[in-house]
Motif scaffolding. Structure first.
Motif, mmCIF file in Angstrom:
data_model
loop_
_atom_site.group_PDB
_atom_site.id
_atom_site.type_symbol
_atom_site.label_atom_id
_atom_site.label_comp_id
_atom_site.label_asym_id
_atom_site.label_seq_id
_atom_site.Cartn_x
_atom_site.Cartn_y
_atom_site.Cartn_z
ATOM 1 N N ASN A 161 0.828 -1.208 0.000
ATOM 2 C CA ASN A 161 0.000 0.000 0.000
ATOM 3 C C ASN A 161 0.862 1.257 0.000
ATOM 4 O OD1 ASN A 161 -2.719 1.162 0.122
ATOM 5 N ND2 ASN A 161 -2.086 1.935 2.130
ATOM 6 N N LEU A 162 2.038 1.182 0.626
ATOM 7 C CA LEU A 162 2.942 2.320 0.644
ATOM 8 C C LEU A 162 3.429 2.641 -0.767
ATOM 9 C CD1 LEU A 162 4.296 4.303 2.650
ATOM 10 C CD2 LEU A 162 6.220 2.703 2.772
ATOM 11 N N LEU A 163 3.771 1.600 -1.530
ATOM 12 C CA LEU A 163 4.197 1.817 -2.912
ATOM 13 C C LEU A 163 3.033 2.334 -3.749
ATOM 14 C CD1 LEU A 163 6.355 1.681 -5.103
ATOM 15 C CD2 LEU A 163 5.722 -0.716 -5.478
ATOM 16 N N LYS A 164 1.852 1.815 -3.505
ATOM 17 C CA LYS A 164 0.656 2.285 -4.229
ATOM 18 C C LYS A 164 0.468 3.793 -4.025
ATOM 19 C CE LYS A 164 -3.530 1.543 -2.549
ATOM 20 N NZ LYS A 164 -4.203 2.866 -2.458
ATOM 21 N N ILE A 165 0.535 4.221 -2.779
ATOM 22 C CA ILE A 165 0.356 5.637 -2.468
ATOM 23 C C ILE A 165 1.482 6.473 -3.073
ATOM 24 C CG2 ILE A 165 0.302 7.317 -0.574
ATOM 25 C CD1 ILE A 165 -1.024 5.108 1.129
ATOM 26 N N LEU A 176 9.508 10.188 -10.438
ATOM 27 C CA LEU A 176 9.932 8.824 -10.764
ATOM 28 C C LEU A 176 10.173 8.046 -9.472
ATOM 29 C CD1 LEU A 176 10.860 6.704 -12.874
ATOM 30 C CD2 LEU A 176 13.164 7.700 -12.700
ATOM 31 N N VAL A 177 9.471 6.929 -9.326
ATOM 32 C CA VAL A 177 9.579 6.080 -8.140
ATOM 33 C C VAL A 177 10.401 4.841 -8.484
ATOM 34 C CG1 VAL A 177 8.288 4.637 -6.513
ATOM 35 C CG2 VAL A 177 7.412 6.893 -7.158
ATOM 36 N N TYR A 224 -2.388 -0.657 -11.708
ATOM 37 C CA TYR A 224 -3.549 -0.137 -10.976
ATOM 38 C C TYR A 224 -3.468 1.374 -10.785
ATOM 39 C CZ TYR A 224 -6.894 0.572 -7.155
ATOM 40 O OH TYR A 224 -7.926 1.023 -6.373
ATOM 41 N N THR A 225 -2.283 1.867 -10.455
ATOM 42 C CA THR A 225 -2.152 3.273 -10.060
ATOM 43 C C THR A 225 -1.788 4.211 -11.201
ATOM 44 O OG1 THR A 225 0.211 2.995 -9.545
ATOM 45 C CG2 THR A 225 -1.367 2.608 -7.751
ATOM 46 N N GLY A 226 -1.106 3.714 -12.226
ATOM 47 C CA GLY A 226 -0.448 4.602 -13.156
ATOM 48 C C GLY A 226 0.819 5.143 -12.506
#
Length: 418
Positions: A161-165, A176-177, A224-226
């Motif tokens: 969830n942390l990466l999703k956010i 850029l992540v 899911y997130t883009g």
């Protein structure tokens, strides 16, 4: 900065003088003339080097420099000098310092330390506070301060969830992540590739599955997130396949491979040499072959030295207790040339700039001078005498390399090795 390069062969497909042997006049950091023969009435410094070749400046997307906190391993000043003399005109610096680079003040500090270097520093801010994978760091503030990406160096993001956010939030400002490809519950306390060699040596294994599970998870999250995701230093055949499939879906994902994972397999560990203790670990020949093929077909976007200086006190110990990492700036060009043509090598060393927000400049009249200087011919056996880094932990010691790097003309500076 003024200079006249004499008899230089240009290796730059974007230049009108590609593959031509010419003189190049640089005035005040800008290329003002390119011609077969240029006179020197103003008595500028002339650069004449054996079999001189030049290309657009090289870029490395993963370099650790120690400072602040680990200056005994390396300093920003000397690290950038080494990078420039190794042909790199820009490097992205990891946040694995003490304190971790996780605020705008930290980014400003790193940039100030780099001021005046021929090699440009592009700092990477930590993705989470203190790289502890609990709370997001000040991403937007660090971006405004000059951070080019966000990454907890070699630290897996355990909480999906942390990466999703992070992906969702960073997409608001085109951030850029980076996510390190290792599932820590699967990798456990493994210190090398889980394989017949780990069993033979009695060392705990880190299976390819740990990398592949994490990549699969992260790609699902990206879908899911883009947002923009970069997966650093992949090392397995299945990882190449997963990323290829993601790109076929048009996901905004890139990846890199460390040069030592292209040259070496886990057979190198049979003597317990801690210089080969790296993360991700050295894998099998099948993995190496797949990664090289991934570079050739474009699935893998860029190479990196993953340069990570470690002092002797943390390397000259039992294998289980040694820190991960090898230096690689000084050996990068010569190592790649043993695998690829000079044209392909230069292509690999100049890719990745756009992804990390590094300005590109071709070798053309009117362009700023951002040039790497090298001789593609000749062979050497890499020894400690070739190492200019403060730390000497190189996996390439004793390896035959091809070619010689002279240095760079970049950032309105000349840096040529002696």
């Amino acid at each position: 900065m003024n200079a006249l390069l004499k008899s230089a062969t240009i290796v730059d497909s974007k230049s009108d003088f590609h593959n031509e042997n010419v003189d190049i006049l640089i005035e005040n950091g800008t290329i003002t003339k390119i011609s077969k023969r240029i006179s020197n009435p103003d008595n500028y410094p002339e650069i004449k080097l054996e079999n001189l070749h030049v290309s657009r400046g090289w870029f490395d997307s993963s370099v650790s420099l120690g400072e602040p906190g680990f200056e005994e391993r390396e300093t920003i000043s000397n690290g950038l000098k080494v990078a420039a003399q190794s042909g790199f005109s820009a490097v992205a610096m990891n946040a694995n310092t003490n304190p971790v680079l996780d605020s705008n003040a930290d980014i400003a500090f790193a940039l100030a330390k780099a001021n005046g270097s021929a090699c440009q520093l592009k700092p990477i801010g930590a993705l989470t506070k203190n790289s502890e994978s609990v709370d997001l760091a000040e991403l937007f503030d660090m971006k405004n301060a000059g951070a080019v990406a966000f990454y907890d160096y070699q630290t897996p993001i355990k909480n999906p969830n942390l990466l999703k956010i992070a992906l969702q939030y960073a997409s608001n400002f085109d951030g850029l992540v980076l996510s390190f490809p290792q599932e820590s519950q699967i990798s456990g306390k493994g210190v090398m590739n889980e394989n017949v060699n780990s069993t033979t040596l009695g060392l705990k294994g880190n299976p390819a599955l740990a990398e592949e599970l994490q990549i699969a998870r992260d790609l699902f999250l990206l879908e899911y997130t883009g947002g923009k995701l970069h997966i650093p230093t992949i090392s397995t055949a299945k990882s190449v396949e997963l990323i290829s499939n993601a790109k076929a879906k048009k996901l905004d994902v890139t990846c890199s491979v460390a040069i030592h994972n292209l040259l070496f397999t886990d057979d190198k560990l049979l003597d317990f040499d801690t210089n080969y203790k790296v993360l991700p670990p050295l894998r099998t020949q099948n993995d190496v072959d797949a990664i090289i093929e991934g570079l050739k077909d474009g699935t893998i976007d860029m190479v990196t030295t993953d340069h990570n200086p470690i002092d002797v006190e943390h390397k000259n110990v039992e294998f289980d207790h040694a820190k991960y990492g090898t230096i690689g700036l000084e050996s990068a060009f010569g190592a790649l040339q043993t695998l690829f043509s000079t044209k392909k090598t230069i292509g690999l060393l100049t890719k990745g700039k756009a992804r990390f927000g590094v300005e590109e400049s071709s070798i053309s009249v009117g362009a700023r001078a951002d040039i790497s200087l090298f001789n593609p011919e000749g062979k050497i056996t890499f020894t400690k005498e070739h190492i200019k880094s403060t730390s000497k932990n190189s996996a390439f010691l004793g390896t035959e390399l091809k070619g010689k790097v002279y240095g760079v003309i970049a950032n309105n500076k000349i840096e040529i090795s002696e």
